[in-house]
Design a protein around this motif. Structure first.
Motif, short mmCIF file in Angstrom:
data_model
loop_
_atom_site.label_atom_id
_atom_site.label_comp_id
_atom_site.label_asym_id
_atom_site.label_seq_id
_atom_site.Cartn_x
_atom_site.Cartn_y
_atom_site.Cartn_z
N GLN A 144 7.63 -10.46 -1.87
CA GLN A 144 8.14 -11.62 -2.59
C GLN A 144 8.61 -11.24 -3.99
OE1 GLN A 144 5.28 -14.79 -2.62
NE2 GLN A 144 5.37 -15.12 -0.41
N TRP A 174 12.38 -11.90 -5.54
CA TRP A 174 12.66 -12.65 -6.75
C TRP A 174 13.32 -11.78 -7.82
CZ3 TRP A 174 13.37 -17.47 -6.90
CH2 TRP A 174 12.68 -18.33 -6.05
N GLY A 197 16.67 -13.03 -8.98
CA GLY A 197 16.68 -13.31 -10.42
C GLY A 197 17.78 -12.55 -11.14
N GLY A 224 17.24 -18.54 -1.87
CA GLY A 224 18.10 -17.73 -2.73
C GLY A 224 19.45 -18.34 -3.02
N VAL A 276 19.31 -21.10 -5.60
CA VAL A 276 19.07 -20.60 -6.96
C VAL A 276 20.36 -20.05 -7.55
CG1 VAL A 276 17.81 -18.89 -8.33
CG2 VAL A 276 16.64 -20.11 -6.48
#
Length: 282
Positions: A150, A154, A158, A212, A215
């Motif tokens: 995870q 991210w 990110g 994803g 985001v």
């Protein structure tokens, strides 16, 4: 001397002066109104383009014809066009940005002789390192715990969120203002997003589809909103474009070069040639 005191003479010239002032005022207001309308149109178009770029991530997974081996010719075409934008349009702007930074007193990187190009190299290196980390994760996925998996997800999402945030911001603030510059930037980024979206979906699969893509889509709109609310110097803008240029080059090339992709060279070359020609003629 009598003419100097002629009331008719004074009235006639006074009226002429008033007419001249009136016409000048009208012209100034017309120019100002034109600038405001042009600015409003550019802002509206940039918002529409930000929404369309977000939709590339949200709807890209529905384009099943892109999921093919050999690689879809459309993805190779999009990659070629994106790279053409960097080499034909962005790098010349970096050259101008280099001079801008050199003339900026007290800028943090002013001591570096070629700092704009070093920032472009930094952008390329950052995304290369990120891709290397993700590949290591995929090769050793069965050995890693769920928490670490995870974390890798991210980190990847990110990083691309910041990348998309930057692109959304640059929809508002570009080194070359105007509708034509905005249109060329949007087309290049839309094509580039198809390439990025395909790679991210392949890396993260269901996690990307569930989380994803939302985001990344939101990051574009956030970047646009930040750009609307803030403004930075030309020197800082040149640095942002430099970092973006390096990132685009790496993200396109790493999708095209692997042998397992069986990429379409002619589609890539056609995309590069056609978009380069469009930029030159534009």
């Amino acid at each position: 001397m009598a003419r100097l005191y002629n009331p008719c003479f004074q009235t006639r010239h006074g009226a002429s002066l008033q007419s001249l002032l009136f016409l000048s005022t009208i012209r100034v207001f017309a120019i100002a109104q034109s600038l405001v309308l042009n600015s409003s149109l550019t802002t509206l178009l940039s918002l529409i383009f930000a929404i369309l770029l977000a939709l590339v991530h949200l709807l890209g997974g529905k384009m099943r014809f892109l999921d093919a081996i050999p690689r879809s010719q459309w993805l190779s075409f999009a990659g070629g066009a994106s790279v053409a934008y960097v080499f034909v349009h962005l790098l010349p702007e970096l050259n101008q940005g280099q001079r801008t930074i050199e003339q900026t007193e007290g800028f943090a990187l002013a001591f570096l002789e070629s700092h704009v190009y070093l920032v472009a190299l930094l952008g390329l290196t950052v995304f290369y390192g990120l891709e290397h980390l993700v590949k290591l994760y995929r090769q050793n996925q069965h050995k890693l715990g769920n928490l670490l998996s995870q974390g890798i997800f991210w980190l990847h999402i990110g990083s691309f969120s910041l990348y998309n945030l930057l692109i959304g911001y640059l929809l508002i603030h570009r080194e070359e203002p105007g509708l034509e510059s905005l249109l060329f930037f949007f087309i290049a980024m839309a094509l580039h997003f198809f390439v990025n979206d395909y790679g991210l979906r392949e890396h993260h699969q269901d996690a990307y589809h569930r989380i994803g893509r939302w985001v990344l889509a939101g990051a574009i709109l956030c970047g646009w909103a930040i750009g609307q609310a803030t403004e930075i110097s030309q020197a800082a803008l040149a640095v942002l474009f430099a970092f973006l240029g390096g990132g685009i080059i790496l993200n396109v090339i790493k999708e095209e070069l692997p042998e397992e992709r069986q990429s379409r060279f002619w589609a890539f070359a056609l995309g590069a040639i056609l978009y380069a020609g469009l930029l030159i003629l534009g």
